[in-house]
Design an enzyme around this catalytic site. Structure first.
Site, mmCIF file in Angstrom:
data_model
loop_
_atom_site.group_PDB
_atom_site.id
_atom_site.type_symbol
_atom_site.label_atom_id
_atom_site.label_comp_id
_atom_site.label_asym_id
_atom_site.label_seq_id
_atom_site.Cartn_x
_atom_site.Cartn_y
_atom_site.Cartn_z
ATOM 1 N N CYS A 257 3.699 6.267 107.431
ATOM 2 C CA CYS A 257 2.732 6.457 108.522
ATOM 3 C C CYS A 257 2.652 5.283 109.498
ATOM 4 C CB CYS A 257 1.351 6.738 107.923
ATOM 5 S SG CYS A 257 1.315 8.264 106.967
ATOM 6 N N ARG A 325 9.353 4.021 101.159
ATOM 7 C CA ARG A 325 9.763 4.352 102.524
ATOM 8 C C ARG A 325 9.325 3.241 103.487
ATOM 9 N NH1 ARG A 325 7.509 10.386 102.966
ATOM 10 N NH2 ARG A 325 5.831 9.371 101.843
HETATM 11 N N1 LIG Z 1 2.283 10.207 102.749
HETATM 12 C C1 LIG Z 1 1.123 9.992 103.349
HETATM 13 O O1 LIG Z 1 0.341 9.162 102.908
HETATM 14 C C2 LIG Z 1 0.720 10.786 104.578
HETATM 15 C C3 LIG Z 1 -0.609 10.707 105.014
HETATM 16 C C4 LIG Z 1 -0.995 11.437 106.123
HETATM 17 C C5 LIG Z 1 -0.056 12.185 106.813
HETATM 18 N N2 LIG Z 1 1.246 12.230 106.383
HETATM 19 C C6 LIG Z 1 2.189 13.056 107.139
HETATM 20 O O2 LIG Z 1 2.445 14.231 106.386
HETATM 21 C C7 LIG Z 1 3.787 14.693 106.587
HETATM 22 C C8 LIG Z 1 4.490 14.822 105.241
HETATM 23 O O3 LIG Z 1 4.563 13.531 104.657
HETATM 24 P P1 LIG Z 1 4.750 13.328 103.094
HETATM 25 O O4 LIG Z 1 4.422 11.901 102.834
HETATM 26 O O5 LIG Z 1 4.045 14.400 102.347
HETATM 27 O O6 LIG Z 1 6.334 13.543 102.963
HETATM 28 P P2 LIG Z 1 7.176 13.672 101.597
HETATM 29 O O7 LIG Z 1 8.526 13.161 101.907
HETATM 30 O O8 LIG Z 1 6.412 13.079 100.456
HETATM 31 O O9 LIG Z 1 7.240 15.228 101.336
HETATM 32 C C9 LIG Z 1 7.849 16.117 102.189
HETATM 33 C C10 LIG Z 1 8.483 17.229 101.373
HETATM 34 O O10 LIG Z 1 8.950 18.205 102.300
HETATM 35 C C11 LIG Z 1 10.166 18.719 101.813
HETATM 36 N N3 LIG Z 1 10.841 19.371 102.937
HETATM 37 C C12 LIG Z 1 11.476 18.817 103.976
HETATM 38 N N4 LIG Z 1 11.880 19.772 104.842
HETATM 39 C C13 LIG Z 1 11.468 20.938 104.330
HETATM 40 C C14 LIG Z 1 11.581 22.285 104.758
HETATM 41 N N5 LIG Z 1 12.153 22.613 105.891
HETATM 42 N N6 LIG Z 1 11.056 23.244 103.969
HETATM 43 C C15 LIG Z 1 10.443 22.913 102.812
HETATM 44 N N7 LIG Z 1 10.305 21.670 102.360
HETATM 45 C C16 LIG Z 1 10.811 20.692 103.119
HETATM 46 C C17 LIG Z 1 10.866 17.540 101.192
HETATM 47 O O11 LIG Z 1 11.808 17.950 100.215
HETATM 48 C C18 LIG Z 1 9.679 16.791 100.552
HETATM 49 O O12 LIG Z 1 9.475 17.154 99.198
HETATM 50 C C19 LIG Z 1 4.412 13.676 107.533
HETATM 51 O O13 LIG Z 1 4.269 14.136 108.848
HETATM 52 C C20 LIG Z 1 3.548 12.435 107.338
HETATM 53 O O14 LIG Z 1 3.548 11.595 108.467
HETATM 54 C C21 LIG Z 1 1.645 11.550 105.270
#
Ligand SMILES: NC(=O)c1ccc[n+]([C@@H]2O[C@H](COP(=O)([O-])OP(=O)(O)OC[C@H]3O[C@@H](n4cnc5c(N)ncnc54)[C@H](O)[C@@H]3O)[C@@H](O)[C@H]2O)c1
Length: 401
Positions: A257, A325
């Site tokens: 983030c 990450r």
């Molecule tokens: N991690 C955090 O603390 C956090 C907090 C707030 C917002 N976000 C936002 O949330 C979003 C997701 O982040 P995250 O940390 O959960 O990512 P992550 O990498 O932990 O998880 C994403 C998942 O999506 C899957 N994926 C990718 N493309 C796909 C598709 N087309 N269909 C199905 N699955 C798919 C991946 O295999 C993975 O398991 C991002 O935009 C991030 O900026 C993250």
């Protein structure tokens, strides 16, 4: 009601478990290993308990799948896929695009589509809606909304229930249905006037953190040059009961983030002819901290790190998570190795990273502490090398430092 959650990572799995209390959840992910483990009731995310997942599976309210057609009958679809930066540090919406393809090609009925992935203002209106319509064979007239995610993995005091949630739909109906959905598991919903406001608010929240972290990182350098303690100075400033918020210095920012989201805001600003100089510079200051830290270590050790064994303690981007990450450890290790240091790292929460295993917490010439998990024995860290450089400020007062 059937809810499909696209992406079962930090955000998607967390939401799945909360939504599973009231809805039937399909956790769709492209990663077969993650899906297999989830269906065995094994959580890979800090803060999501395997026993909660198992309970949902046993009661028939959760299953994970890599099969696109599993989402066909969903009435609500939540997008929770990565939104990283491309190699040239531009917003990369390719995961969003592929999620839109899955949704567009597979949904059989009209549904509410909510984006929780972080992206720039206009993403749901100008990108996600047209993309899903492009991939759908027939126009089902889906409803669209945004509710940016604020989860802080590993945090115990704030969760989906008690963290206020912003939301807005492209239509009144979408807004209302989004409120209905989240109100089942979130206590405090905050409706804003447009999806763009919700999208921008999320980016601004993280930009606020990035800029303030950069400011305190710059101040750490100033304080050192003045021969005063940055920590004592910050504690002193923090006695002001209003108009000040304490941030602490570090070797840089990490995670999906803080190092990423501000660049989404900068990119959209520049597209609109507004130079985001402040945001860009904050990013640079944070990136430069890794070389500042290595310079300080080198100066304290006779001006050369050639052949010295250096143990990096903590490579996760923050305490108590295994997430590496964008971790600052990557740049710190790169700088140390480029100066001839023999580098190993210790982080039993991460375990294996970049093909290397977590090393023992002992026997180095130099230890540099980047992240301190709660499980790490502070005295052992202090005893791991005759010289310890602590970037966390958490070892203050530990005997032997
Ligand atoms: N991690 C955090 O603390 C956090 C907090 C707030 C917002 N976000 C936002 O949330 C979003 C997701 O982040 P995250 O940390 O959960 O990512 P992550 O990498 O932990 O998880 C994403 C998942 O999506 C899957 N994926 C990718 N493309 C796909 C598709 N087309 N269909 C199905 N699955 C798919 C991946 O295999 C993975 O398991 C991002 O935009 C991030 O900026 C993250």
């Amino acid at each position: 009601m059937r809810v499909a959650i696209i992406g079962q990572g930090y955000v998607g799995l967390t939401i799945s478990v909360f939504a599973g209390k009231n809805y039937e959840v399909i956790g769709f992910d492209r990663n077969q290993r993650i899906v297999d483990n989830l269906n065995r009731g094994q959580s890979h995310i800090e803060g999501v308990e395997s026993k909660d997942l198992l309970q949902l599976i046993d009661s028939g309210r959760y299953f994970a799948s890599t099969d696109e057609s599993s989402i066909a009958d969903a009435e609500i679809v939540v997008i929770a896929v990565p939104t990283p930066l491309s190699a040239d540090r531009k917003p990369d919406l390719s995961y969003i695009e592929s999620a839109c393809e899955v949704i567009g090609k597979n949904l059989k009925h009209r549904a509410l589509i909510i984006n929780e992935s972080t992206s720039f203002p206009g993403t749901i209106r100008n990108y996600i809606k047209p993309a899903i319509e492009k991939y759908s064979k027939v126009d089902l007239g889906h409803m669209y909304a945004i509710s940016p995610e604020r989860v802080d993995p590993g945090r115990l005091d704030f969760n989906q229930k008690n963290t206020p949630r912003l939301y807005a739909g492209l239509t009144l109906e979408a807004t209302q249905k989004t409120q209905d959905f989240y109100s089942k598991f979130c206590d405090n919903l905050v409706e804003v006037s447009s999806p763009e406001v919700a999208e921008a608010a999320k980016l601004f929240e993280n930009t606020f953190r990035q800029v303030n972290i950069a400011l305190v990182n710059e101040f750490a350098q100033i304080a050192h040059s003045l021969g005063i303690s940055v920590y004592e100075t910050l504690d002193a400033a923090n006695t002001k009961p209003y108009g000040f918020m304490k941030f602490t210095p570090s070797a840089g920012v990490g995670g999906h983030c803080i190092p990423v989201d501000p660049t989404y805001l900068a990119a959209v600003a520049e597209e609109h002819g507004v130079p985001a100089t402040f945001i860009r510079r904050a990013n640079e200051v944070n990136l430069e901290m890794s070389s500042y830290v290595v310079n300080r270590i080198s100066q304290d050790n006779g001006g050369s790190l050639q052949g010295k064994s250096v143990l990096v303690v903590g490579v996760a981007y923050k305490p108590n998570v295994a997430d590496v990450r964008e971790t600052a450890a990557e740049l710190v290790i790169e700088h140390l190795r480029s100066r001839g240091a023999v580098v190993s790292w210790h982080d039993d929460v991460v375990g294996i990273w970049n093909g290397e295993k977590s090393a023992a917490l002992s026997g180095a010439d130099i230890a540099v502490v980047l992240t301190l998990h709660d499980s790490v024995n502070r005295s052992e860290v202090v005893g791991s090398a005759p010289y310890v450089f602590d970037t966390t400020g958490k070892l203050k007062g530990v005997k032997g430092l």
